[in-house]
Scaffold this motif. Structure first.
Motif, mmCIF file in Angstrom:
data_model
loop_
_atom_site.group_PDB
_atom_site.id
_atom_site.type_symbol
_atom_site.label_atom_id
_atom_site.label_comp_id
_atom_site.label_asym_id
_atom_site.label_seq_id
_atom_site.Cartn_x
_atom_site.Cartn_y
_atom_site.Cartn_z
ATOM 1 N N ALA A 151 0.854 -0.895 -0.203
ATOM 2 C CA ALA A 151 0.088 0.205 -0.333
ATOM 3 C C ALA A 151 0.548 1.433 -0.047
ATOM 4 O O ALA A 151 0.401 2.245 -0.691
ATOM 5 N N ALA A 152 2.566 1.476 0.465
ATOM 6 C CA ALA A 152 2.880 2.176 0.461
ATOM 7 C C ALA A 152 3.511 2.322 -0.206
ATOM 8 O O ALA A 152 3.744 3.726 -0.529
ATOM 9 N N LEU A 153 3.644 1.507 -2.157
ATOM 10 C CA LEU A 153 3.974 1.873 -3.158
ATOM 11 C C LEU A 153 2.875 2.948 -3.589
ATOM 12 O O LEU A 153 2.021 3.040 -3.520
ATOM 13 N N THR A 154 3.991 3.651 -4.453
ATOM 14 C CA THR A 154 2.769 4.725 -5.260
ATOM 15 C C THR A 154 2.509 3.940 -6.695
ATOM 16 O O THR A 154 3.122 3.193 -7.445
ATOM 17 N N ARG A 156 3.711 4.580 -9.381
ATOM 18 C CA ARG A 156 4.788 3.815 -10.515
ATOM 19 C C ARG A 156 5.161 2.771 -9.808
ATOM 20 O O ARG A 156 6.135 2.303 -10.735
ATOM 21 N N GLU A 157 5.650 3.164 -8.820
ATOM 22 C CA GLU A 157 6.740 1.666 -7.949
ATOM 23 C C GLU A 157 6.122 0.878 -7.976
ATOM 24 O O GLU A 157 6.555 -0.030 -7.842
ATOM 25 N N ARG A 158 4.395 0.394 -8.406
ATOM 26 C CA ARG A 158 3.875 -0.857 -8.191
ATOM 27 C C ARG A 158 3.824 -1.381 -9.922
ATOM 28 O O ARG A 158 4.169 -2.143 -10.274
ATOM 29 N N ASP A 159 4.576 0.301 -10.712
ATOM 30 C CA ASP A 159 4.735 -0.591 -12.460
ATOM 31 C C ASP A 159 5.807 -0.980 -12.527
ATOM 32 O O ASP A 159 6.565 -2.246 -13.354
ATOM 33 N N VAL A 160 6.835 -0.291 -11.224
ATOM 34 C CA VAL A 160 8.218 -1.397 -12.048
ATOM 35 C C VAL A 160 8.485 -2.582 -11.144
ATOM 36 O O VAL A 160 9.036 -2.800 -11.799
ATOM 37 N N LEU A 161 8.108 -2.438 -9.708
ATOM 38 C CA LEU A 161 7.406 -3.999 -9.245
ATOM 39 C C LEU A 161 6.674 -4.842 -10.254
ATOM 40 O O LEU A 161 7.708 -6.426 -10.424
ATOM 41 N N HIS A 187 13.517 4.447 -8.041
ATOM 42 C CA HIS A 187 11.919 3.588 -8.000
ATOM 43 C C HIS A 187 12.398 2.462 -7.549
ATOM 44 O O HIS A 187 11.609 1.723 -6.439
ATOM 45 N N VAL A 188 13.576 1.444 -7.766
ATOM 46 C CA VAL A 188 13.791 0.315 -6.905
ATOM 47 C C VAL A 188 14.719 0.792 -5.730
ATOM 48 O O VAL A 188 13.908 -0.029 -4.591
ATOM 49 N N ALA A 189 15.101 1.694 -5.503
ATOM 50 C CA ALA A 189 15.723 1.976 -4.215
ATOM 51 C C ALA A 189 14.162 2.673 -3.219
ATOM 52 O O ALA A 189 14.113 2.273 -2.500
ATOM 53 N N ARG A 190 13.287 3.060 -3.801
ATOM 54 C CA ARG A 190 12.117 3.574 -2.843
ATOM 55 C C ARG A 190 11.740 2.578 -2.497
ATOM 56 O O ARG A 190 10.944 1.956 -1.700
ATOM 57 N N ILE A 191 11.663 1.143 -3.489
ATOM 58 C CA ILE A 191 10.626 0.248 -3.011
ATOM 59 C C ILE A 191 10.618 -0.550 -1.682
ATOM 60 O O ILE A 191 10.578 -0.906 -1.570
#
Length: 218
Positions: A151-154, A156-161, A187-191
């Motif tokens: 849930a904490a991911l944006t 775009r971060e979910r797209d990257v995941l 994005h990976v670092a933030r994930i």
């Protein structure tokens, strides 16, 4: 210069990998090992950046050796060598901390890409291996929304995941999402930070376990 240790109980495999790697100007093979025990010893002696680790070896298998090596401070990045008949080991290897997978019969370009990706903190998981993980661990039903763990991911971060869960490297994700590779790295670092994970492979495992990575994604 990327320093590599090759751990495999087959001399011909080690020799073949050495020839391919040392033909490149930015890679050197610092040691070889034919057993898991020797891989641990050579890792401590030579301090490689990357280890190519076979799973099935005498004395101590590659998974146990990987787990032991990663307990030491500043460990190398470990890429596991596997074959199609070793499906049962793949998930265990992810769990103990392997940063990527390479099929033993992969083309030389894939070997070089795996080593270079590992040396830069990226990872390379063969798409065929990723598909097998999805078939075994991911839910066949696409969830209505993101799992609570993510849930904490944006968006775009979910797209990257999602792209990470398909085995794509940072460069491949950047091309797919039409963004700069540096943006993907951010994005990976933030994930990883938001999910309190050690590396991108753990993120992929979480994506499978929560059902976020589904068969439909592949």
């Amino acid at each position: 210069m990327i320093r590599v240790l090759i751990a495999d109980d087959q001399t011909l495999v080690r020799t073949g990998f050495r020839v391919i790697l040392e033909a490149e100007g930015d890679i050197t093979v610092v040691a070889e090992a034919g057993t898991g025990t020797e891989a641990i010893r050579q890792s401590q002696l030579t301090k490689p950046d990357v280890i190519l680790m076979d799973i099935r070896m005498p004395e101590l298998d590659g998974l146990a050796a990987t787990e032991e090596i990663l307990r030491h401070p500043d460990p190398p990045t470990i890429v596991v060598l596997t074959t199609f008949d070793q499906n049962e080991y793949v998930y265990r290897a992810l769990r103990v901390g392997a940063a990527g997978f390479l099929l033993k019969d992969a083309p030389s370009t894939r070997l070089l890409a795996a080593v270079r990706a590992a040396a830069t903190g990226d990872s390379l998981i063969e798409p065929s291996i990723t598909r097998r993980l999805v078939e075994r661990f991911a839910s066949p039903v696409v969830p209505a929304g993101p799992p609570a763990e993510l849930a904490a991911l944006t968006e775009r971060e979910r797209d990257v995941l999602r792209s990470m869960s398909r085995g794509l490297s940072n460069a491949e994700i950047a091309a797919e999402l039409v963004v700069a590779e540096t943006t993907v790295k951010t994005h990976v670092a933030r994930i990883l930070t938001k999910l309190n994970l050690r590396d991108r492979v753990q993120a992929v495992v979480l994506a499978y376990e929560t059902g976020f990575a589904t068969r439909r994604d592949h």
